[in-house]
Each structure stands twice: as C-alpha cells, then as structure tokens.
Enzyme design. Structure first.
Site, PDB file in Angstrom:
ATOM      1  N   ASN A 176      46.831 -14.138   3.163  1.00  0.00           N
ATOM      2  CA  ASN A 176      46.769 -15.581   3.410  1.00  0.00           C
ATOM      3  C   ASN A 176      46.149 -15.766   4.790  1.00  0.00           C
ATOM      4  O   ASN A 176      46.798 -15.562   5.812  1.00  0.00           O
ATOM      5  CB  ASN A 176      48.188 -16.159   3.350  1.00  0.00           C
ATOM      6  N   ARG A 188      44.976 -16.021  -1.055  1.00  0.00           N
ATOM      7  CA  ARG A 188      45.351 -17.426  -1.216  1.00  0.00           C
ATOM      8  C   ARG A 188      44.191 -18.294  -0.728  1.00  0.00           C
ATOM      9  O   ARG A 188      43.743 -18.154   0.414  1.00  0.00           O
ATOM     10  CB  ARG A 188      46.597 -17.738  -0.388  1.00  0.00           C
ATOM     11  N   HIS A 221      50.029 -26.716  -2.802  1.00  0.00           N
ATOM     12  CA  HIS A 221      51.246 -25.938  -3.108  1.00  0.00           C
ATOM     13  C   HIS A 221      51.332 -25.623  -4.598  1.00  0.00           C
ATOM     14  O   HIS A 221      52.416 -25.409  -5.142  1.00  0.00           O
ATOM     15  CB  HIS A 221      52.547 -26.702  -2.735  1.00  0.00           C
ATOM     16  N   LEU A 259      59.913 -28.752  -0.516  1.00  0.00           N
ATOM     17  CA  LEU A 259      60.178 -29.388   0.780  1.00  0.00           C
ATOM     18  C   LEU A 259      60.226 -28.316   1.867  1.00  0.00           C
ATOM     19  O   LEU A 259      61.238 -27.655   2.060  1.00  0.00           O
ATOM     20  CB  LEU A 259      61.518 -30.155   0.730  1.00  0.00           C
ATOM     21  N   ARG A 318      53.322 -34.176   9.424  1.00  0.00           N
ATOM     22  CA  ARG A 318      52.341 -35.058   8.772  1.00  0.00           C
ATOM     23  C   ARG A 318      52.996 -36.376   8.351  1.00  0.00           C
ATOM     24  O   ARG A 318      54.144 -36.392   7.917  1.00  0.00           O
ATOM     25  CB  ARG A 318      51.762 -34.388   7.521  1.00  0.00           C
ATOM     26  N   ASP A 348      61.331 -29.497  13.082  1.00  0.00           N
ATOM     27  CA  ASP A 348      62.194 -28.551  12.379  1.00  0.00           C
ATOM     28  C   ASP A 348      63.486 -29.244  11.953  1.00  0.00           C
ATOM     29  O   ASP A 348      64.178 -29.830  12.785  1.00  0.00           O
ATOM     30  CB  ASP A 348      62.500 -27.365  13.305  1.00  0.00           C
ATOM     31  N   PHE A 349      63.780 -29.145  10.652  1.00  0.00           N
ATOM     32  CA  PHE A 349      64.933 -29.869  10.117  1.00  0.00           C
ATOM     33  C   PHE A 349      66.261 -29.368  10.681  1.00  0.00           C
ATOM     34  O   PHE A 349      67.249 -30.089  10.650  1.00  0.00           O
ATOM     35  CB  PHE A 349      64.933 -29.800   8.584  1.00  0.00           C
ATOM     36  N   ARG A 350      66.281 -28.128  11.152  1.00  0.00           N
ATOM     37  CA  ARG A 350      67.531 -27.638  11.741  1.00  0.00           C
ATOM     38  C   ARG A 350      67.841 -28.391  13.030  1.00  0.00           C
ATOM     39  O   ARG A 350      68.967 -28.823  13.266  1.00  0.00           O
ATOM     40  CB  ARG A 350      67.458 -26.128  12.015  1.00  0.00           C
ATOM     41  N   GLU A 397      55.486 -17.568  -3.149  1.00  0.00           N
ATOM     42  CA  GLU A 397      54.060 -17.738  -3.403  1.00  0.00           C
ATOM     43  C   GLU A 397      53.326 -16.398  -3.412  1.00  0.00           C
ATOM     44  O   GLU A 397      52.395 -16.201  -4.187  1.00  0.00           O
ATOM     45  CB  GLU A 397      53.460 -18.692  -2.366  1.00  0.00           C
TER      46      GLU A 397
END
Ligand code: AMP
Length: 397
Positions: A7, A91, A180, A209, A241, A283-285, A384
């Site tokens: 990738n 990829r 994706h 997600l 984004r 970052d969601f954390r 992936e």
C-alpha cells in the site's frame, strides 16, 4: 503462496507478507519519509517485536529494496530468498469506471490507472510508483491491482450521478465512485458467513468508521450505494475530513478569509471533521476522554457524528427497502463502544439496537443487537490486506 501486499503513499509504503494457504501474516511493516530526510523502516516478523531502523530512502525503489532485505534477513527474516514471493498485490485507490474488479497488472492496466490520476491526484501517482518500484526489484513476479473503488462499480446510475449538468459526467466522469471498497466487500461477505446467511439474499449496511469513514448499502452481495463520492471527502464527517456540506460554504468562507480553493480544500480534508468541530483531536480516543472530562464541544461532536451515521443508516435502509444486518468495522467501528451505543439509540424504529452487555467488546466478531432483534447489528473486524492477498491469489492462481 506467499503474497506481498503493498500500500504505497506519496512518502510511505506499508507492506504485509501473507501466506495465502494459512492466511497468516508472516511479517508486516512500514517505510516512512521516503524522499525526505529522516527515513524510517519499521519491520515486524510474526510473533516478534517491532524492529525500527533509520534509513534514508531517496525513492520508493529503495524502500522496496529495504523491505525485501528485511524479509530475507538471516536473523529476523521470514523467507530465504526473493523467489519465495509468489505474487504482489497492490492497493490502488482509484480505478475510475475502468475497473470493476481486481486485475493482473500489465502495461495496459498501468496506462488505465494513469488515466485515473486526475481523479485521485494524491493517491494514484503514488500507487503507480509502488508498482514500478516492485517491477524493478521483482521483474518476474506477477502483480495484481486491487482497487478501492471497484466494489462500488455496481451502483446504479441513480445512486452515482450528482445533480449537476450531465455534461460534466460525460466530459470528465464526475460521479460518485466510493472508496474503502475492499473493506466493504470483505466485511459484508464475512457478516453473511458469520450469520450463516446467503449473501445473495441479504441486505447489509456496512459502517466503515475509521480515521476515514464511509457507509455502504450492499444488497445481495452487490454495492447499491455508498457515502464517499468523486473523492473520499463526501459523506460522513471523519477524523479530519468534513464530509457533506453546503457547497456554497466554500465560497462564503474563502471570501471572508481570503483563501483559495486549494486552501479551502486543504481545510476540508485536513482540519475539519471531528478535529475541526471539537477542537480537541482527530482521534476518537482523545475525543472520548475529553467528553468524559466534561468538554462540551467534544460531547457535541460525538453526538453529531453518531447522528450523521444514523441518518445514513436510515437512508440506506430506505434505498434497499429494508435491512437485515448493520455492521460496524474499522478503528472506531471495531473499538469504540460508546459511539456504537450512541448510534444504536437511533435504531429502535428498525426493531433493533445495541445491547449494552453484548456491545462491551473490542476488535472481535460479535452480534451486539439485543436477542430477538429484527435486524442484526454486528462488529466485524476488517482486513484489507488479507482481502487484497485473496484477490491476488484468485488471479495468479
Ligand atoms: P483506522 O483509520 O481504521 O485505523 O481508525 C482510527 C480511529 O480508530 C481513531 O480515531 C482511533 O481513535 C479509533 N480507535 C482505535 N482504537 C480504538 C479504541 N480502542 N477505542 C476507541 N477508538 C479507537
């Protein structure tokens, strides 16, 4: 067969060597800062610790050389020579309308990928450099291109056309492509297997997600709609984004702030989404922590994010005239218990939801909807690289 999955980004190269018979990852790693001072190679053989090595890489060919050196290294290598690599799977981000499935790479394919450069100027040229570099180092190894857009090529025209003059589609192929795709395909198939259902008779909504995020509607194994568009900027708002917005906002802000279109797009790609809305992090954390500490803007961002995902789920249930399974995957989807719970609050009208106890899992396959729910809600980790390796083996046998 041992398949090297590549990738390639403009200054980075991620790789995994996968044994396609056992589907085991033999080694994986990352080359960073290619063409920039301070290059770094991270290499991790199966069952051992990561090895980090500083190495300047003037170009991607040098990076591929270092990857191969690591793989055949006497002490930490996992193969004895280059000859053990049976194929390389690349990829590729954008296949435009030219590719609806993976394909063996030859000069014609390279040219067709080049023709899509306009559609993904940051990604496709880098992907092509990766192909050329691997060809230089492994001229006799068959290579396969696996496209992020391919799975979405089954979308009907009503789903992929934008409400703009048709001439722009005819002249420039401006339409929704979606991304994706490798993940959406892998996860929807795996969800059917996991439920013991026939994918050809199943309506699935896949919520990928991660830092980038997209949702797709998969009916009888085929994608009928997806949230990303001409570029990965459309749809949900993501780590950085913006996702969907009123296009007139571009002009409004650029006039007020004296910004060019390029500067505006940079803001929409890199400084927006949960980072921009919360002012905390992409970052969601970090976002979760800030919300727990009472940061109102972080709380609102998590609410807005879950609300947007729930609206897409509703619209795709409508698009397919029903839904059998809703699947969460990628970093946030697999690991963020709180976000899944918040999205679950919106699913009552579908006769489903997210069960608090069942939802208390991270990174493993599980059904998280309550017993007896009309629609199954699942977590399915995506993979992936494995999907790329499988496609590669299918083609090179
Ligand atoms: P990806 O792009 O798929 O690697 O996803 C990256 C996102 O997943 C980041 O926003 C992370 O915060 C989120 N993520 C990864 N692990 C966890 C976790 N254990 N809990 C919550 N969020 C997580």
């Amino acid at each position: 067969m041992k398949v090297l999955v590549i990738n390639c980004g403009s200054s980075s190269l991620k790789f995994q060597l996968i044994d396609s018979d056992t589907e085991e990852v033999l080694a994986k790693g990352l080359c960073e800062r290619i063409g920039i001072d301070g290059g770094m190679v991270t290499y991790q053989p199966e069952g051992k610790d990561k090895i980090k090595k500083q190495a300047d890489m003037p170009d991607h060919t040098e990076a591929v050389k270092l990857v191969i050196e690591s793989l055949i290294d006497k002490e930490n290598g996992v193969i004895s020579s280059l000859d053990e690599i049976g194929a390389v799977g690349h990829r590729i981000v954008h296949g435009g309308e030219s590719f609806s499935s993976a394909t063996i790479i030859d000069e014609k394919v390279i040219k067709a990928i080049e023709e899509c450069n306009d559609l993904a100027p940051l990604h496709n040229p880098a992907n092509l450099i990766g192909i050329r570099s691997c060809q230089k180092i492994m001229p006799n190894v068959p290579m396969v291109a696996v496209f992020d857009t391919a799975f979405h090529q089954t979308m009907p025209k009503k789903a992929y056309l934008y409400g703009i003059p048709y001439e722009y589609y005819k002249k420039y192929k401006v339409r929704r492509y979606g991304f994706h795709g490798t993940s959406h395909e892998f996860v929807s198939k795996r969800a059917a297997e996991f439920l013991g259902r026939d994918i050809n008779d199943l309506k699935v909504i896949v919520c990928h997600l991660g830092n980038g995020a997209s949702i797709s509607a998969v009916k009888n194994g085929k994608c009928v709609d997806t949230s990303m568009g001409l570029t990965p900027l459309e749809g949900l708002f993501m780590g950085t984004r913006s996702g969907n917005l009123d296009p007139a906002i571009l002009q409004f802000i650029s006039n007020k702030e004296k910004l060019t279109i390029d500067e505006m797009l940079n803001i929409l790609n890199k400084k927006s989404g949960v980072l921009g809305m919360s002012g905390v992090s992409s970052d969601f954390r970090d976002l979760g922590e800030a919300a727990h500490e009472g940061n109102e803007q972080a709380k609102t961002t998590l609410e807005a994010y879950s609300y947007r995902v729930a609206k897409y789920i509703g619209s795709y249930a409508a698009a397919m005239n029903g839904v059998d399974a809703i699947v969460f995957t990628a970093g946030v989807g697999e690991n963020n218990i709180e976000v899944r719970q918040m999205i679950g609050e919106y699913l009552g009208y579908l006769g489903t939801g997210v069960d608090k106890d069942k939802n208390n899992i991270r990174g493993e396959e599980a059904v998280i909807s309550p017993d007896g729910a009309k629609v199954s809600v699942l977590v399915i980790p995506t993979n992936e690289e494995l999907a790329i390796a499988r496609e590669t083996v299918k083609l090179v046998g």
